[in-house]
Design a protein around this motif. Structure first.
Motif, PDB file in Angstrom:
ATOM      1  N   ILE A 139       0.854  -1.186   0.000  1.00 17.94           N
ATOM      2  CA  ILE A 139       0.000   0.000   0.000  1.00 17.94           C
ATOM      3  C   ILE A 139       0.891   1.238   0.000  1.00 17.94           C
ATOM      4  N   VAL A 140       0.919   1.886  -1.155  1.00 19.78           N
ATOM      5  CA  VAL A 140       1.750   3.073  -1.333  1.00 19.78           C
ATOM      6  C   VAL A 140       0.895   4.286  -0.972  1.00 19.78           C
ATOM      7  N   TYR A 173      -9.537 -18.430  -9.292  1.00 20.15           N
ATOM      8  CA  TYR A 173      -9.275 -17.542 -10.417  1.00 20.15           C
ATOM      9  C   TYR A 173     -10.111 -17.966 -11.625  1.00 20.15           C
ATOM     10  N   PRO A 174     -10.284 -17.052 -12.595  1.00 24.39           N
ATOM     11  CA  PRO A 174     -11.115 -17.369 -13.766  1.00 24.39           C
ATOM     12  C   PRO A 174     -10.695 -18.642 -14.512  1.00 24.39           C
ATOM     13  N   ASN A 175      -9.412 -19.005 -14.447  1.00 23.07           N
ATOM     14  CA  ASN A 175      -8.946 -20.211 -15.139  1.00 23.07           C
ATOM     15  C   ASN A 175      -9.158 -21.486 -14.314  1.00 23.07           C
ATOM     16  N   GLY A 176      -9.715 -21.339 -13.096  1.00 21.11           N
ATOM     17  CA  GLY A 176      -9.977 -22.494 -12.244  1.00 21.11           C
ATOM     18  C   GLY A 176      -8.925 -22.752 -11.181  1.00 21.11           C
ATOM     19  N   ASP A 177      -7.793 -22.065 -11.234  1.00 24.46           N
ATOM     20  CA  ASP A 177      -6.764 -22.231 -10.203  1.00 24.46           C
ATOM     21  C   ASP A 177      -7.311 -21.768  -8.858  1.00 24.46           C
ATOM     22  N   ARG A 178      -6.951 -22.501  -7.796  1.00 25.74           N
ATOM     23  CA  ARG A 178      -7.367 -22.134  -6.438  1.00 25.74           C
ATOM     24  C   ARG A 178      -6.127 -21.922  -5.576  1.00 25.74           C
ATOM     25  N   ALA A 179      -6.174 -20.889  -4.725  1.00 24.81           N
ATOM     26  CA  ALA A 179      -5.030 -20.580  -3.872  1.00 24.81           C
ATOM     27  C   ALA A 179      -5.470 -19.837  -2.624  1.00 24.81           C
ATOM     28  N   SER A 180      -4.655 -19.966  -1.593  1.00 23.47           N
ATOM     29  CA  SER A 180      -4.744 -19.151  -0.385  1.00 23.47           C
ATOM     30  C   SER A 180      -3.351 -18.594  -0.140  1.00 23.47           C
ATOM     31  N   TYR A 181      -3.298 -17.503   0.597  1.00 22.12           N
ATOM     32  CA  TYR A 181      -2.029 -16.810   0.797  1.00 22.12           C
ATOM     33  C   TYR A 181      -1.808 -16.476   2.266  1.00 22.12           C
ATOM     34  N   MET A 182      -0.549 -16.510   2.687  1.00 25.74           N
ATOM     35  CA  MET A 182      -0.127 -15.878   3.929  1.00 25.74           C
ATOM     36  C   MET A 182       0.413 -14.531   3.477  1.00 25.74           C
ATOM     37  N   ASP A 183      -0.411 -13.497   3.662  1.00 28.72           N
ATOM     38  CA  ASP A 183      -0.141 -12.187   3.087  1.00 28.72           C
ATOM     39  C   ASP A 183       0.547 -11.268   4.087  1.00 28.72           C
ATOM     40  N   THR A 184       1.616 -10.628   3.642  1.00 31.44           N
ATOM     41  CA  THR A 184       2.307  -9.602   4.412  1.00 31.44           C
ATOM     42  C   THR A 184       1.899  -8.259   3.820  1.00 31.44           C
ATOM     43  N   CYS A 185       1.294  -7.422   4.652  1.00 28.90           N
ATOM     44  CA  CYS A 185       0.799  -6.124   4.206  1.00 28.90           C
ATOM     45  C   CYS A 185       1.756  -5.035   4.702  1.00 28.90           C
ATOM     46  N   LEU A 186       2.244  -4.222   3.769  1.00 28.55           N
ATOM     47  CA  LEU A 186       3.230  -3.196   4.068  1.00 28.55           C
ATOM     48  C   LEU A 186       2.781  -1.833   3.549  1.00 28.55           C
ATOM     49  N   ALA A 238       9.821  -8.217  -2.174  1.00 27.74           N
ATOM     50  CA  ALA A 238       8.723  -8.528  -3.101  1.00 27.74           C
ATOM     51  C   ALA A 238       7.807  -7.321  -3.287  1.00 27.74           C
ATOM     52  N   ALA A 239       7.507  -6.603  -2.206  1.00 31.42           N
ATOM     53  CA  ALA A 239       6.635  -5.427  -2.296  1.00 31.42           C
ATOM     54  C   ALA A 239       7.253  -4.362  -3.196  1.00 31.42           C
ATOM     55  N   ILE A 240       8.538  -4.091  -3.007  1.00 33.96           N
ATOM     56  CA  ILE A 240       9.234  -3.098  -3.833  1.00 33.96           C
ATOM     57  C   ILE A 240       9.245  -3.550  -5.292  1.00 33.96           C
ATOM     58  N   ARG A 241       9.523  -4.834  -5.533  1.00 32.22           N
ATOM     59  CA  ARG A 241       9.548  -5.387  -6.893  1.00 32.22           C
ATOM     60  C   ARG A 241       8.176  -5.264  -7.556  1.00 32.22           C
ATOM     61  N   GLU A 242       7.122  -5.652  -6.827  1.00 35.16           N
ATOM     62  CA  GLU A 242       5.770  -5.612  -7.390  1.00 35.16           C
ATOM     63  C   GLU A 242       5.348  -4.189  -7.736  1.00 35.16           C
ATOM     64  N   VAL A 243       5.646  -3.224  -6.868  1.00 30.01           N
ATOM     65  CA  VAL A 243       5.307  -1.823  -7.166  1.00 30.01           C
ATOM     66  C   VAL A 243       6.033  -1.372  -8.428  1.00 30.01           C
ATOM     67  N   LYS A 244       7.303  -1.721  -8.554  1.00 25.96           N
ATOM     68  CA  LYS A 244       8.075  -1.338  -9.753  1.00 25.96           C
ATOM     69  C   LYS A 244       7.482  -1.989 -10.999  1.00 25.96           C
ATOM     70  N   VAL A 294       9.875   0.757   1.581  1.00 30.00           N
ATOM     71  CA  VAL A 294       9.014   0.217   2.635  1.00 30.00           C
ATOM     72  C   VAL A 294       9.147   1.090   3.873  1.00 30.00           C
ATOM     73  N   GLU A 295       8.003   1.488   4.428  1.00 29.69           N
ATOM     74  CA  GLU A 295       7.976   2.349   5.612  1.00 29.69           C
ATOM     75  C   GLU A 295       7.498   1.625   6.868  1.00 29.69           C
ATOM     76  N   ALA A 296       6.559   0.666   6.716  1.00 28.05           N
ATOM     77  CA  ALA A 296       5.997   0.027   7.913  1.00 28.05           C
ATOM     78  C   ALA A 296       5.325  -1.299   7.572  1.00 28.05           C
ATOM     79  N   LEU A 297       5.388  -2.197   8.531  1.00 30.47           N
ATOM     80  CA  LEU A 297       4.634  -3.445   8.479  1.00 30.47           C
ATOM     81  C   LEU A 297       3.247  -3.172   9.042  1.00 30.47           C
ATOM     82  N   LEU A 298       2.217  -3.498   8.274  1.00 28.25           N
ATOM     83  CA  LEU A 298       0.836  -3.276   8.717  1.00 28.25           C
ATOM     84  C   LEU A 298       0.215  -4.535   9.305  1.00 28.25           C
TER      85      LEU A 298
END
Length: 182
Positions: free
Chosen positions: A27-28, A100-113, A71-77, A86-90
């Motif tokens: 989150i920028v 997903y629309p193609n049928g793939d299923r996933a769950s994530y351990m998400d780090t929010c920054l 990963a967060a810096i890479r994804e934003v770029k 990165v300023e803070a861990l949320l």
């Protein structure tokens, strides 16, 4: 960039079966500049996803061996062309399951920054994952996903009051039914 190569290779072996993966939400936030009109609020960088048309903060999958902040810096770029810091861990918490629309299923351990970019930085659509990108006032976000709206609100709250900030992502206070504090 689309689906990471390691996920494509896994999918060749397991098809659409459910995957558990590390994710990141970046989150920028651009704070209100000095001299802004009274009532101005911070702005949040959002992308309009090409897969579902939803406005969201930048999100992505953490590559094997990659730290979430990297990963967060890479994804934003990749998604916006901007160099972020990165300023803070949320918070860190489980997200999904998602189909997903193609049928793939996933769950994530998400780090929010929470991240920042230079004051005059302007985003561009950086890859095929998005159709639009832009800055939105925190009080008028087109984000409809409740988890992502909460995360955007937490990013602004943490920016404004870091000493009193308490995450709501992945942390549940003792006494809440069905939840355990760690």
């Amino acid at each position: 960039m689309g689906t990471p190569d390691f996920v494509v290779e896994l999918r060749k072996k397991i098809g659409h079966d459910h995957l558990w993966m590390p994710g990141v939400t970046a989150i920028v936030v651009r704070d209100v500049p000095a001299g802004a009109p009274l009532g101005a609020t911070p702005k949040i960088l959002l992308v309009k996803r090409s897969d579902n048309g939803q406005w969201t903060p930048v999100t992505g999958i953490v590559d094997p061996g990659e730290d979430p902040d990297v990963a967060a810096i890479r994804e934003v770029k990749e998604e916006t062309g901007l160099d972020a810091k990165v300023e803070a861990l949320l918070g860190v918490g489980a997200v999904g399951p998602t189909e997903y629309p193609n049928g793939d299923r996933a769950s994530y351990m998400d780090t929010c920054l929470r991240l920042s970019v230079p004051e005059d930085a302007e985003p561009v659509v950086g890859d095929e994952e998005s159709t639009e990108v832009g800055w939105f006032e925190a009080m008028h976000l087109p984000v409809t996903n409740p988890r992502l709206r909460m995360a955007c609100g937490d990013a602004v709250a943490q920016l404004r009051h870091p000493e009193g900030f308490e995450t709501r992502i992945g942390w549940h206070k003792r006494g809440q039914p069905g939840r355990t504090a760690y």
